[in-house]
Design an enzyme around this catalytic site. Structure first.
Site, PDB file in Angstrom:
ATOM      1  N   LYS A 166       4.414  -6.343   2.889  1.00 13.94           N
ATOM      2  CA  LYS A 166       3.219  -6.599   3.695  1.00 13.94           C
ATOM      3  C   LYS A 166       1.977  -6.633   2.810  1.00 13.94           C
ATOM      4  O   LYS A 166       1.948  -6.033   1.731  1.00 13.94           O
ATOM      5  CB  LYS A 166       3.044  -5.513   4.763  1.00 13.94           C
ATOM      6  CG  LYS A 166       4.301  -5.193   5.543  1.00 13.94           C
ATOM      7  CD  LYS A 166       4.067  -4.099   6.563  1.00 13.94           C
ATOM      8  CE  LYS A 166       5.364  -3.486   7.018  1.00 13.94           C
ATOM      9  NZ  LYS A 166       5.950  -2.572   6.008  1.00 13.94           N
ATOM     10  N   GLY A 203       1.714   1.193  -4.160  1.00 10.88           N
ATOM     11  CA  GLY A 203       2.537   0.216  -4.871  1.00 10.88           C
ATOM     12  C   GLY A 203       3.841   0.752  -5.410  1.00 10.88           C
ATOM     13  O   GLY A 203       4.747  -0.025  -5.754  1.00 10.88           O
ATOM     14  N   VAL A 249       0.801  -1.228   0.000  1.00  2.00           N
ATOM     15  CA  VAL A 249       0.000   0.000   0.000  1.00  2.00           C
ATOM     16  C   VAL A 249       0.832   1.275   0.000  1.00  2.00           C
ATOM     17  O   VAL A 249       0.309   2.363  -0.235  1.00  2.00           O
ATOM     18  CB  VAL A 249      -0.970   0.043   1.204  1.00  2.00           C
ATOM     19  CG1 VAL A 249      -2.036  -1.017   1.068  1.00  2.00           C
ATOM     20  CG2 VAL A 249      -0.219  -0.082   2.519  1.00  2.00           C
ATOM     21  N   TYR A 250       2.137   1.182   0.285  1.00  2.93           N
ATOM     22  CA  TYR A 250       2.950   2.390   0.336  1.00  2.93           C
ATOM     23  C   TYR A 250       2.977   3.060  -1.038  1.00  2.93           C
ATOM     24  O   TYR A 250       3.407   2.456  -2.026  1.00  2.93           O
ATOM     25  CB  TYR A 250       4.380   2.081   0.772  1.00  2.93           C
ATOM     26  CG  TYR A 250       4.530   1.603   2.200  1.00  2.93           C
ATOM     27  CD1 TYR A 250       3.491   1.714   3.127  1.00  2.93           C
ATOM     28  CD2 TYR A 250       5.725   1.033   2.642  1.00  2.93           C
ATOM     29  CE1 TYR A 250       3.641   1.272   4.426  1.00  2.93           C
ATOM     30  CE2 TYR A 250       5.880   0.595   3.952  1.00  2.93           C
ATOM     31  CZ  TYR A 250       4.833   0.705   4.839  1.00  2.93           C
ATOM     32  OH  TYR A 250       4.991   0.266   6.127  1.00  2.93           O
ATOM     33  N   SER A 251       2.520   4.309  -1.066  1.00  2.00           N
ATOM     34  CA  SER A 251       2.434   5.065  -2.328  1.00  2.00           C
ATOM     35  C   SER A 251       1.721   4.265  -3.405  1.00  2.00           C
ATOM     36  O   SER A 251       2.089   4.289  -4.582  1.00  2.00           O
ATOM     37  CB  SER A 251       3.836   5.481  -2.810  1.00  2.00           C
ATOM     38  OG  SER A 251       4.406   6.390  -1.897  1.00  2.00           O
TER      39      SER A 251
END
Length: 361
Positions: A90, A65, A61-63
């Site tokens: 994650k 993908g 989910v960071y940025s």
């Protein structure tokens, strides 16, 4: 750099792990957290590798993908051999508008791992972590899906993040009795300003030999040295716009006051002192550091070489100590005479000393 086994395994990871949540940017919260581009990421990753870091953490989910994509491309650009790095990512967070585009269900895990492998440009993930507590999916469903990924070779070790002690204990029991892959790590928030996990989670991790990976060791920048009682919203600081994680601010100002002379004695930043303190804790496997600039990263890396004196550690322990909470305060009171006779009056007197000391913090 120093190295420790990843939980109760034979895989060695550096005691500092580089977190890539600032890679990518994008819209909303991710733009606030960081917008590190590919060229800048390459420089940061190279500095980490040169310093001995072999452990890198990201999430799908960071940025949205982009973090995974940039990390994978950096390793390719720098020609880093896959066997020489440990990649952790994650799954759980929302990755689409659908009802099943979130969570720790078998379906979302199986979809998520394929996407992460593609972005990271690798055929396996070293540590695959469930990013949050799923109140809907049965624990056994999650564990069986992860066990299948381990059997398929797509994942080598599994971990959880932000789980309660009771739920992690339950998962470990299910893995043992169902002969499923077990969680080797817990990724959790831990800092001088936030020691809540010491109440229940730390004893569990130590008992079951589960490794602790620390996120936000500087309390979202609050312990970086930029913040103070007099300057609570410095410019160009992520925490000034995104006040997270939750901390007791008044308690934190006292911690920073106590940290100032220690930082001065070592001629270093409060951030470095904060990281060095965490590295003294035996339960900690690796501390996840994040940096948008090279100078920030170099300051963080220097924490490995910083050796705090016993009295400095004691001072930091005392000023950041948790307030008494039941049943925690009852346990030492009842066990005080377990190995040698201690009268009830003496136990009460010692308990009062602890209570009075805590009341002044």
């Amino acid at each position: 750099m120093q190295y420790k086994p990843l939980g109760n395994t034979g895989l060695l990871v550096s005691t500092l792990c580089f977190g890539t949540m600032t890679f990518g940017g994008g819209d909303g919260i991710w733009k606030t957290i960081g917008d590190t581009a590919q060229s800048e990421a390459d420089q940061l990753i190279k500095t980490c590798i040169d310093s001995g870091i072999n452990f890198f953490d990201t999430a799908d989910v960071y940025s949205e993908g982009q973090s995974e994509t940039i990390l994978g491309q950096s390793l390719k650009n720098l020609k880093i051999a896959r066997k020489d790095v440990v990649i952790a990512t994650k799954v759980f967070g929302r990755t689409g508008p659908g009802r099943n585009d979130v969570g720790a269900s078998r379906g979302h895990i199986m979809d998520g791992v394929e996407t992460s492998l593609r972005r990271l440009q690798t055929d396996h993930i070293d540590l695959y972590q469930i990013h949050a507590d799923d109140s809907v999916t049965p624990i056994e469903e999650t564990l069986r899906a992860l066990d299948d990924l381990v059997s398929q070779g797509k994942v080598r070790y599994i971990g959880s993040s932000n789980w309660q002690a009771w739920k992690l204990a339950k998962a470990l029991c299910i893995s043992q009795f169902k002969d499923l892959a077990r969680f080797d790590t817990l990724q959790a928030y831990y800092s001088l300003a936030g020691r809540d996990l010491e109440r229940e989670l730390v004893p569990l991790l130590e008992s079951e030999k589960v490794g602790l990976l620390v996120w936000s060791p500087l309390a979202g920048g609050l312990l970086s040295g930029k913040f103070s009682r007099e300057n609570q919203k410095p410019e160009a600081s992520r925490r000034s716009e995104f006040d997270f994680p939750i901390v007791d601010k008044e308690r934190t100002w006292k911690i920073l006051d106590a940290m100032k002379p220690i930082a001065k004695a070592h001629n270093c930043s409060p951030a470095r002192i904060s990281l060095a303190w965490l590295l003294t804790k035996p339960v900690v496997t690796s501390v996840i550091i994040g940096a948008k600039r090279l100078d920030q990263l170099q300051d963080n890396l220097a924490a490995v070489a910083l050796k705090l004196a016993a009295d400095e550690i004691k001072k930091l322990d005392e000023v950041s100590a948790l307030p008494p909470e039941y049943p925690g305060w009852m346990l030492p009171f009842q066990n005080m005479s377990r190995l040698e006779p201690v009268s009830l009056a003496e136990r009460a007197a010692r308990h009062e000393e602890v209570r009075a000391s805590s009341a002044t913090k």
